[in-house]
Write a protein that holds these residues in place. Structure first.
Motif, PDB file in Angstrom:
ATOM      1  N   ILE A  49       0.892  -1.192  -0.264  1.00 48.14           N
ATOM      2  CA  ILE A  49      -0.032   0.112  -0.133  1.00 48.14           C
ATOM      3  C   ILE A  49       0.824   1.232   0.074  1.00 48.14           C
ATOM      4  CG2 ILE A  49      -1.539   1.387   1.538  1.00 48.14           C
ATOM      5  CD1 ILE A  49      -2.994  -0.561  -0.216  1.00 48.14           C
ATOM      6  N   LYS A  50       1.916   1.188   0.723  1.00 54.10           N
ATOM      7  CA  LYS A  50       2.807   2.531   0.542  1.00 54.10           C
ATOM      8  C   LYS A  50       3.354   2.574  -0.566  1.00 54.10           C
ATOM      9  CE  LYS A  50       4.118   4.171   4.700  1.00 54.10           C
ATOM     10  NZ  LYS A  50       3.728   5.613   5.043  1.00 54.10           N
ATOM     11  N   SER A  51       3.620   1.477  -1.315  1.00 50.22           N
ATOM     12  CA  SER A  51       4.203   1.715  -2.778  1.00 50.22           C
ATOM     13  C   SER A  51       3.008   2.260  -3.671  1.00 50.22           C
ATOM     14  CB  SER A  51       4.608   0.437  -3.188  1.00 50.22           C
ATOM     15  OG  SER A  51       5.622   0.124  -2.521  1.00 50.22           O
ATOM     16  N   ALA A  52       1.950   1.796  -3.312  1.00 50.51           N
ATOM     17  CA  ALA A  52       0.779   2.127  -4.409  1.00 50.51           C
ATOM     18  C   ALA A  52       0.621   3.375  -3.962  1.00 50.51           C
ATOM     19  CB  ALA A  52      -0.587   1.261  -3.906  1.00 50.51           C
ATOM     20  N   GLU A  53       0.756   4.196  -2.620  1.00 46.73           N
ATOM     21  CA  GLU A  53       0.209   5.295  -2.512  1.00 46.73           C
ATOM     22  C   GLU A  53       1.290   6.332  -3.172  1.00 46.73           C
ATOM     23  OE1 GLU A  53      -0.056   5.017   1.966  1.00 46.73           O
ATOM     24  OE2 GLU A  53      -1.924   5.736   1.625  1.00 46.73           O
ATOM     25  N   SER A  54       2.636   5.977  -3.100  1.00 45.94           N
ATOM     26  CA  SER A  54       3.565   6.533  -3.772  1.00 45.94           C
ATOM     27  C   SER A  54       3.344   6.926  -5.299  1.00 45.94           C
ATOM     28  CB  SER A  54       5.085   6.025  -3.657  1.00 45.94           C
ATOM     29  OG  SER A  54       5.301   5.934  -2.359  1.00 45.94           O
ATOM     30  N   LYS A  55       3.136   5.703  -5.815  1.00 42.31           N
ATOM     31  CA  LYS A  55       2.844   5.643  -7.209  1.00 42.31           C
ATOM     32  C   LYS A  55       1.636   6.727  -7.499  1.00 42.31           C
ATOM     33  CE  LYS A  55       2.382   2.202 -10.784  1.00 42.31           C
ATOM     34  NZ  LYS A  55       2.062   0.637 -10.837  1.00 42.31           N
ATOM     35  N   LEU A  56       0.548   6.643  -6.763  1.00 45.77           N
ATOM     36  CA  LEU A  56      -0.468   7.516  -6.869  1.00 45.77           C
ATOM     37  C   LEU A  56      -0.229   8.861  -6.729  1.00 45.77           C
ATOM     38  CD1 LEU A  56      -3.589   7.447  -6.821  1.00 45.77           C
ATOM     39  CD2 LEU A  56      -3.871   6.863  -4.277  1.00 45.77           C
ATOM     40  N   ILE A  57       0.323   9.409  -5.733  1.00 45.69           N
ATOM     41  CA  ILE A  57       0.788  10.664  -5.669  1.00 45.69           C
ATOM     42  C   ILE A  57       1.750  11.165  -6.764  1.00 45.69           C
ATOM     43  CG2 ILE A  57       2.474  12.233  -4.299  1.00 45.69           C
ATOM     44  CD1 ILE A  57       0.966  10.541  -1.863  1.00 45.69           C
ATOM     45  N   ASP A  58       2.610  10.251  -7.317  1.00 46.71           N
ATOM     46  CA  ASP A  58       3.583  10.700  -8.463  1.00 46.71           C
ATOM     47  C   ASP A  58       2.637  10.973  -9.631  1.00 46.71           C
ATOM     48  OD1 ASP A  58       5.499  10.606  -7.018  1.00 46.71           O
ATOM     49  OD2 ASP A  58       6.288   8.610  -7.577  1.00 46.71           O
ATOM     50  N   THR A  59       1.456  10.109  -9.829  1.00 45.56           N
ATOM     51  CA  THR A  59       0.864  10.186 -11.068  1.00 45.56           C
ATOM     52  C   THR A  59      -0.570  10.692 -11.141  1.00 45.56           C
ATOM     53  OG1 THR A  59      -0.193   7.626 -10.807  1.00 45.56           O
ATOM     54  CG2 THR A  59       2.044   7.900 -11.993  1.00 45.56           C
ATOM     55  N   GLN A  60      -1.051  11.095 -10.117  1.00 43.07           N
ATOM     56  CA  GLN A  60      -2.444  11.524  -9.964  1.00 43.07           C
ATOM     57  C   GLN A  60      -2.353  13.035 -10.527  1.00 43.07           C
ATOM     58  OE1 GLN A  60      -4.731  12.010  -6.334  1.00 43.07           O
ATOM     59  NE2 GLN A  60      -6.086  10.337  -7.295  1.00 43.07           N
ATOM     60  N   GLU A  61      -3.243  13.271 -11.413  1.00 44.09           N
ATOM     61  CA  GLU A  61      -3.081  14.717 -11.846  1.00 44.09           C
ATOM     62  C   GLU A  61      -4.360  15.526 -11.396  1.00 44.09           C
ATOM     63  OE1 GLU A  61      -2.576  14.129 -16.036  1.00 44.09           O
ATOM     64  OE2 GLU A  61      -0.244  14.001 -15.475  1.00 44.09           O
ATOM     65  N   THR A  62      -5.332  14.911 -10.955  1.00 44.88           N
ATOM     66  CA  THR A  62      -6.636  15.670 -10.553  1.00 44.88           C
ATOM     67  C   THR A  62      -7.409  14.979  -9.497  1.00 44.88           C
ATOM     68  OG1 THR A  62      -8.843  16.561 -11.413  1.00 44.88           O
ATOM     69  CG2 THR A  62      -8.070  14.279 -12.151  1.00 44.88           C
ATOM     70  N   LYS A  63      -7.855  15.871  -8.626  1.00 43.83           N
ATOM     71  CA  LYS A  63      -8.787  15.389  -7.505  1.00 43.83           C
ATOM     72  C   LYS A  63     -10.222  15.685  -7.793  1.00 43.83           C
ATOM     73  CE  LYS A  63      -5.492  14.565  -4.249  1.00 43.83           C
ATOM     74  NZ  LYS A  63      -5.300  12.911  -3.764  1.00 43.83           N
TER      75      LYS A  63
END
Ligand SMILES: Cc1ncc(COP(=O)(O)O)c(C=O)c1O
Length: 399
Positions: A49-63
């Motif tokens: 989950i930590k890795s998924a969260e990092s990936k998410l923060i790096d790639t997410q462009e909108t909220k």
């Protein structure tokens, strides 16, 4: 405005947690709380989950908003997890929910719209929050006896006897696996017997699966849901990711409906969307997004499964060690059932007075019905714990 409100009754488990926090004894032990703990007493964020969260923060462009039913790929991955990758999904639909509790509530609201006069049957005992949660949807509640204290097993004859008295159209809440609070699960034979009664009496299955992967394994723990899906014409499932993905506070889950046919599944999903929209409008995204990544990314999925499996194996080991220690200290086999049960909970046959003594004299915190969290058992001092419990039982049986 607020003068007519009654004083709220504190939730027993939350009150016990507060009392534990305030206790200054250094040897205190919390067996009451309903979260997984590792050997250091921590509830860590899973590495996947930590890795998924990092990936998410790096790639997410909108909220920007997603949808009332959340992320479609998350929902599809949850259907695969619960029903199996090979299931016929044409008549299954899922909505992302605010934890398992949110799924229970929106599904109850959905069914109340369709069948306001149905009773909803809940096991006795059950997770205490089932009662206010399902009652708040407006349903009349009924209970079916579930547990045999003498064997530590589900009492299938009592369950069948009770459900045989239900009226056609009534709804039956079944714990998918790792029954809370008893840890006593249904065998395949038990599930089939329950399904026979449900078919005969035209009852509707409502599965609550909050611990998939904590009992016998991810696939094995879905056996009950999958049997129901095979044999029953329709059902609903409330799935939680609080425990098996460790995302308690992020509030991740899925409300799943299986209709008699594709058109009914679509109709049910439409009403479910309306229920959600008129309630909290949209579910939170972050935890579900991270879960979607661990469910769909090959390497992270493998890592998550391994982490979950090591938690499961740890709990199985603790059950065995504790059950052996209780056998030795009590000089009897009355606690052997602990090793045979599943998941995070077991119930000790303790009176309220014995539970008070354990808390007051030994700083051991156990919920009032005797429920213990096996993940909280102290690896290095299980013999001492067994001593304390057996002594308190023996002393009160003598007096
Ligand atoms: C049996 C059962 N169902 C549902 C839930 C709901 O969990 P959550 O709302 O945190 O996902 C729990 C949590 O303890 C539970 O024990």
């Amino acid at each position: 405005m607020f003068e007519a409100l009654p004083d709220a009754k504190p939730d027993a488990i939350l009150a016990l947690m507060q009392e534990f926090r305030a206790d200054t004894r250094t040897n205190k032990l919390d067996l009451g709380v309903g979260v997984y703990k590792d050997g250091e007493g921590k509830t860590p964020v899973m590495k996947a989950i930590k890795s998924a969260e990092s990936k998410l923060i790096d790639t997410q462009e909108t909220k920007a908003y997603v949808a009332p039913t959340g992320s479609a790929p998350f929902c599809s991955a949850m259907i695969d997890l619960v029903f199996g990758a090979d299931a016929d999904k044409t008549r299954i639909r899922a909505a992302q929910s605010v934890g398992g509790s949110g799924a229970l509530r929106v599904l109850a609201d959905l069914m109340r719209r369709s069948r306001p006069d149905a009773k909803i049957w809940v096991s006795d005992p059950s997770w205490p929050n089932h009662i206010p949660l399902l009652g708040a949807a407006g349903f009349e509640l009924a209970r079916y006896p579930y547990y045999d204290v003498n064997t530590g097993k589900a009492d299938i004859d009592a369950i069948i006897g009770s459900l045989s008295t239900a009226a056609s159209g009534d709804i039956v809440v079944l714990h998918g696996c790792c029954h809370n609070p008893t840890g006593a699960d249904l065998s395949q034979d038990d599930w089939n017997k329950i399904i026979d009664v449900m078919l005969e009496k035209e009852l509707f299955p409502f599965v609550d699966i909050a611990y998939q992967g904590f009992g016998k394994g991810l696939e094995e723990d879905a056996m009950g849901v999958r049997l129901l899906a095979e044999r029953m014409p329709e059902l609903v499932v409330a799935a939680s990711c609080s425990k098996n993905v460790g995302l308690y506070r992020e509030r991740v889950g899925a409300a799943i409906v299986m209709g008699r046919n594709e058109a009914e599944a679509t109709r049910a999903f439409g009403s479910l969307t309306t229920v959600i929209r008129s309630n909290y409008s949209m579910p939170p995204d972050h935890g579900a997004n991270a879960t979607e990544i661990v469910l769909t990314d090959g390497a992270l999925n493998t890592q998550w499964r391994e982490e979950l499996e090591s938690m499961r194996v740890r709990m199985v080991g603790l059950r065995k060690t504790f059950s052996d220690a209780m056998r030795k200290r009590s000089n009897s086999d009355r606690f052997d059932y602990i090793a045979e049960q599943n998941g995070m909970f077991s119930r000790l046959p303790l009176t309220p007075a014995q539970i008070d003594t354990l808390r007051n004299d030994h700083a051991i915190y156990i919920v009032g019905d005797g429920r213990i969290n096996v993940a909280g058992l102290p690896e290095g001092s299980i013999d001492e714990l067994a001593d304390a419990i057996c002594n308190v039982i023996a002393e009160s049986e003598q007096s």
